[in-house]
Design an enzyme around this catalytic site. Sequence first.
Site, PDB file in Angstrom:
ATOM      1  N   LYS A   5       0.791  -1.211  -0.004  1.00  0.00           N
ATOM      2  CA  LYS A   5      -0.020  -0.007  -0.112  1.00  0.00           C
ATOM      3  C   LYS A   5       0.813   1.188  -0.098  1.00  0.00           C
ATOM      4  CE  LYS A   5      -4.062  -1.996   0.766  1.00  0.00           C
ATOM      5  NZ  LYS A   5      -3.743  -3.594   0.504  1.00  0.00           N
TER       6      LYS A   5
HETATM    7  C1  LIG Z   1      -4.118  -4.452  -0.161  1.00  0.00           C
HETATM    8  C2  LIG Z   1      -3.306  -5.937  -0.175  1.00  0.00           C
HETATM    9  C3  LIG Z   1      -3.313  -6.934  -1.037  1.00  0.00           C
HETATM   10  C4  LIG Z   1      -4.556  -6.835  -2.171  1.00  0.00           C
HETATM   11  O1  LIG Z   1      -4.373  -5.951  -3.023  1.00  0.00           O
HETATM   12  P1  LIG Z   1      -5.595  -5.470  -4.273  1.00  0.00           P
HETATM   13  O2  LIG Z   1      -5.038  -4.320  -4.665  1.00  0.00           O
HETATM   14  O3  LIG Z   1      -6.545  -5.139  -3.241  1.00  0.00           O
HETATM   15  O4  LIG Z   1      -5.836  -6.457  -4.938  1.00  0.00           O
HETATM   16  C5  LIG Z   1      -2.265  -7.892  -0.958  1.00  0.00           C
HETATM   17  N1  LIG Z   1      -1.493  -8.244   0.145  1.00  0.00           N
HETATM   18  C6  LIG Z   1      -1.391  -7.207   0.880  1.00  0.00           C
HETATM   19  C7  LIG Z   1      -0.446  -7.416   2.044  1.00  0.00           C
HETATM   20  C8  LIG Z   1      -2.155  -6.092   0.799  1.00  0.00           C
HETATM   21  O5  LIG Z   1      -1.979  -5.007   1.535  1.00  0.00           O
END
Ligand SMILES: *Cc1c(COP(=O)(O)O)cnc(C)c1O
Length: 466
Positions: A112
Amino acid sequence: MRYISTRGDAPILEFGDVLLEGLASDGGLYVPVELPAISANDLADFVELEYHEVAARVLAPFVAPSLSVDELAELTLDAYSTFTHPDVVPTSRLAAGEHLVELFRGPTLSFKDVALALLGRLFEHELARRSTTMTIVGATSGDTGSAAIDACRDREGIELVMLHPAGRVTEIQRRQMTTVDSPNIHNVAIDGTFDDCQDLVKALFGDRPLRERMRLGAVNSINWARVAAQTVYYVTTAVKLGAPERAVSFCVPTGNFGNVLAGDVARRMGVPIDRLVVATNHNDILARTHRTGDMAISEVRPSTSPAMDIGVSSNFERLLFELGGRRGAALAADMAHFRAEASLALAPDVLAGLRAGFDAGSASEDEVAATIAAVDETDGRLIDPHTAVALTVARRDAPAGGWTTPIAVMSTAHPAKFGEAVVEATGRQPELPPSLAALADRDEYLTALPNDLATLRDFVIARCTP
Ligand SMILES: *Cc1c(COP(=O)(O)O)cnc(C)c1O
C-alpha cells in the site's frame, strides 16, 4: 489527460478532480479516455533510471495538465525517498525463472505504501493549488490505515480521520497507526467490526451538508491515482527481467484487484507482459468468475491473508469496462443487476477476453502454510501469507513444462507484519525491522468511540474544522 466514468454518466474530469473526488457521481470509477504509450525505446531508456525517475516519466501523461513534469518529478523523488531499499521495489531470485518483487520496502512495510506515499503528496499539492483543505475519512482492517497515515502525516491542508475496529487489528498494525504523533492524524477505535467502520464512513459521506462543510475525501483503492502509481513497478520489474527484448509474467495476490489491474494497464501501455495471474485466498470470487463465467458473491471468511478477505473486488469493474468495449450504459445496467442479484453472468466475449489475458487460482490455508514452510526450508527465507498465496498459485498452476517467460511473484507485505501465521507455518519468528521494533515503547494516540454516527460526526467536526 481527461477521465471518464465506467458507467458513462458522470462529468468528464481532469486529473486533479479525479484525484480529489475518487468515485464518479454515477457510482462508476474514473478511467483515462485513452492510455499513453510506452515504447521499446522508452523501456530501453528506463534501464539507466532510478525508480522515482521512471515513475515521473510513466505518470507524467496521467497527471498533465494538473501537474507539470517538474512538479511531478519533485513529488516522486520525495515519496520514494521514504523507502528503505535503493531500488525502492527490488526483485530477488527464488528459483530459475522465478522472482519475488518486494513491494514492502516502504515506511509501513506493505505494498500500500507504493501508491499512498505518492497519493499523500499529490493531495497536498492539489489542495495548495486550489487554496483549499480536505478532511480524509477512511476505515481500515489493517494495511491501508497505517500507509495512509504515514503518507498524510503533517501534510498541509489535510486532516485524516482513520477508523479501525477496536481489538480486531493486530497489535503491530494498531501501533503503526496510533504511535504517529501528528496534529492532523486522528485515530478512532470503533467498538464494532470492520464492516461497522465502513458503514460509518459511508454514512458520513451520505450526510451532504457535512460532506461539503468538512470537504470530506477518501483514499480508497478505487482512486485512479493509486492504480496509476502501481503501474510503475510493473514497468521497472519488466525492465529488470529483460524488457523490452523479453516478456515477463506476473502472479499477484489479489483482493480489490487494484494491484493486478495496474499490471493490465502497463500491458495495454506497451510493456511486454505475457500472463497476469490472479491469486486469491479462499475468498475466491475472482478465481470462480474466471473459471465459471459467473461473478457470484459468497460469504467472506477470515484467513491468514486478511488484506485479501473481500467479497467483491471493486477495481474489477475497470477491467469489465475495457473487456466490454468501454460501453458505460451497458456496464451500469450490469452492475445494477449484480447489486440486486449478487451475481452476474459475464458476456461470452468478456469472459473470453478475461481468459485471454489472465489466469486465476485460489490457495487454501493449508497450501499457504505449506508454501511458507517450503520457502523457509529451501531458501532459509520467510515470506508473508499474502505472498505465499501468490507463490502457491504460481507454482501449482504453472503450465506443463513451466512458464515460458520469467514469472515475477508480487510480495506484498513484510513477514513480520503477519508474524503469527509465519510462526505457525515454520516455528520461526520473523525478525522485526527497526521501524517496527521501536513501536513497542512509543505512546499511542487514539480515541475510542461507540458505533454511533452522531458521536463520530461530532468528533470529526470538533477535531477537523479548519
Ligand atoms: C491490499 C493488499 C493486497 C491486495 O491488493 P489489491 O490491490 O486489493 O488486490 C495484497 N496483499 C497485501 C499485503 C495488501 O495489503
